[in-house]
Design an enzyme around this catalytic site. Structure first.
Site, PDB file in Angstrom:
ATOM      1  N   LYS A  20      -1.225 -14.018 -42.023  1.00 45.63           N
ATOM      2  CA  LYS A  20      -1.921 -14.883 -42.998  1.00 45.63           C
ATOM      3  C   LYS A  20      -3.009 -14.071 -43.688  1.00 45.63           C
ATOM      4  O   LYS A  20      -3.473 -13.058 -43.160  1.00 45.63           O
ATOM      5  CB  LYS A  20      -2.542 -16.107 -42.323  1.00 45.63           C
ATOM      6  N   PRO A 105      -0.853  -4.837 -37.850  1.00 46.60           N
ATOM      7  CA  PRO A 105      -1.967  -4.210 -37.135  1.00 46.60           C
ATOM      8  C   PRO A 105      -2.792  -5.273 -36.413  1.00 46.60           C
ATOM      9  O   PRO A 105      -2.838  -6.433 -36.855  1.00 46.60           O
ATOM     10  CB  PRO A 105      -2.776  -3.550 -38.258  1.00 46.60           C
ATOM     11  N   LEU A 110      -5.479 -10.709 -39.928  1.00 47.11           N
ATOM     12  CA  LEU A 110      -4.210 -11.207 -40.451  1.00 47.11           C
ATOM     13  C   LEU A 110      -3.621 -12.297 -39.558  1.00 47.11           C
ATOM     14  O   LEU A 110      -2.530 -12.806 -39.826  1.00 47.11           O
ATOM     15  CB  LEU A 110      -3.197 -10.050 -40.577  1.00 47.11           C
ATOM     16  N   GLY A 112      -2.355 -12.143 -36.606  1.00 50.11           N
ATOM     17  CA  GLY A 112      -1.115 -11.754 -35.922  1.00 50.11           C
ATOM     18  C   GLY A 112      -0.956 -12.413 -34.561  1.00 50.11           C
ATOM     19  O   GLY A 112       0.084 -13.021 -34.279  1.00 50.11           O
ATOM     20  N   GLY A 113      -1.978 -12.320 -33.728  1.00 51.16           N
ATOM     21  CA  GLY A 113      -1.904 -12.895 -32.376  1.00 51.16           C
ATOM     22  C   GLY A 113      -1.699 -14.399 -32.424  1.00 51.16           C
ATOM     23  O   GLY A 113      -0.891 -14.960 -31.681  1.00 51.16           O
ATOM     24  N   SER A 114      -2.414 -15.071 -33.337  1.00 52.70           N
ATOM     25  CA  SER A 114      -2.297 -16.533 -33.466  1.00 52.70           C
ATOM     26  C   SER A 114      -0.903 -16.913 -33.945  1.00 52.70           C
ATOM     27  O   SER A 114      -0.305 -17.882 -33.467  1.00 52.70           O
ATOM     28  CB  SER A 114      -3.316 -17.062 -34.475  1.00 52.70           C
ATOM     29  N   SER A 115      -0.388 -16.146 -34.894  1.00 50.37           N
ATOM     30  CA  SER A 115       0.941 -16.422 -35.429  1.00 50.37           C
ATOM     31  C   SER A 115       1.996 -16.218 -34.340  1.00 50.37           C
ATOM     32  O   SER A 115       2.932 -17.014 -34.208  1.00 50.37           O
ATOM     33  CB  SER A 115       1.211 -15.503 -36.621  1.00 50.37           C
ATOM     34  N   ASP A 147      -7.244 -19.990 -35.322  1.00 53.15           N
ATOM     35  CA  ASP A 147      -6.328 -19.771 -36.442  1.00 53.15           C
ATOM     36  C   ASP A 147      -4.965 -20.404 -36.225  1.00 53.15           C
ATOM     37  O   ASP A 147      -4.173 -20.511 -37.166  1.00 53.15           O
ATOM     38  CB  ASP A 147      -6.077 -18.263 -36.641  1.00 53.15           C
TER      39      ASP A 147
END
Ligand code: C5P
Length: 304
Positions: A20, A105, A110, A112-115, A147
């Site tokens: 995101k 990264p 961005l 990433g971990g939440s997504s 997030d």
């Protein structure tokens, strides 16, 4: 839905977990629970990670592997927490093996971990009839990370509170921005979210809620353009400490007429590229010249 189901068999699912960016992020104040109240507009982008989830036997437990990123293979991984939360909430006794192909990264803002965590929840739901309802998904996602709920929204998302109060942005705006080209670029350093929020908080210069709502509202109703929405409070403290952001941003504005922003708590930045923009290679060269050859640069577009 941006968390696309790529493949499915009886005991295995593969999903795409998008990154995101925050088109707008204002921090309104610090709360008694240590979090910050914010108003943010989140957009999903076309680059992301891949998750392969396999149902195994109960005695095998929950295992997450992340080839090339072994430091992410512990119980603190949000994927692991998400799978455990799903098993507990649905009262299911399975073993689960997840292979996480990390393309994004970390410490980049961005999400990433939440997504990844949201993909894990949605993937688990695909493996059974005993699904978590949308409401439970939101509640579990909110417990996993601020997030996470935003990733359950289709299209652009407005998030408030610490990020857990979400609603979809007017579909017309989402449609307009679908396919919008964005250039993502991240210096070779990552930022820890708590430190960035604390650094901002220490300055005591919170945004006014009325101002923030008005800026989002005017854009959402079509009165103002995307470039008049783009904003991130967290840049202030970050750019003061990391002096290399502002000169590059200024140069991109001056030389190419594009207006970059940092995403979330950084360190990744993004620039929305005008349609038919012919100087993308020059922009990339400028970024690499300014921040070094190891800068992570990725072409992406906004997705639902
Ligand atoms: O919710 P999550 O675990 O992703 O948040 C990580 C950290 O980021 C929090 O512990 C907090 O320090 C900071 N944060 C915050 N306010 C938010 C979201 C995150 O202060 N709204």
């Amino acid at each position: 839905m941006s968390h696309r189901l790529l493949r499915r068999s009886a005991d295995t699912v593969e999903l795409f977990a998008p990154a995101k960016i925050n088109l707008f992020l204002s921090v309104l104040g610090k709360r008694s629970d240590g979090y910050h109240d914010l108003i943010t507009v989140m957009a999903k982008v076309s680059c992301g990670d891949l998750l392969k989830i396999r149902r195994t036997s109960p005695q095998e437990g929950v295992r997450v592997s992340c080839p090339g990123h072994e430091q992410l293979e512990d119980e603190n991984n949000l994927v692991c927490k998400a799978v455990r939360a799903w098993l507990q909430t649905t009262q299911t006794e399975w073993g689960v093996e997840v292979v996480l192909q990390k393309n994004l990264p970390i410490q980049a803002g961005l999400g990433g971990g939440s997504s990844n965590a949201v993909s894990a929840l949605l993937g688990m739901n695909e493996l059974t009839e005993k699904k978590l309802s949308d409401e439970s998904l939101r509640a579990v996602a909110a417990r996993l990370g601020s997030d996470c709920p935003g990733f359950l929204c289709s299209g652009l998302c407005l998030a408030e509170g610490r990020g857990e109060t979400i609603r979809e942005i007017d579909p017309e705006r989402s449609r307009e921005l679908r396919g919008q080209a964005v250039l993502l670029f991240r210096p070779q350093i990552g930022f820890a979210t708590p430190e960035v929020y604390q650094g901002f908080s220490d300055r005591g210069e919170f945004s006014d809620a009325k101002w923030a709502r008005n800026r989002v509202c005017r854009w959402e109703s079509g009165e103002t353009s995307l470039s008049q929405l783009l904003y991130n409070d967290l840049e202030k403290s970050v750019f003061e400490k990391h002096r290399y952001f502002s000169p590059l941003f200024r140069e991109m504005e001056r030389e190419f007429g594009i207006f970059p922003r940092m995403s979330g708590s950084g360190s990744c930045c993004f620039a929305c590229m005008p349609e038919g923009f012919a100087r993308a290679n020059e922009v990339r060269e400028l970024i690499l010249r300014s921040w070094g050859e190891c800068t992570w640069i990725e072409d992406a577009e906004l997705i639902d």
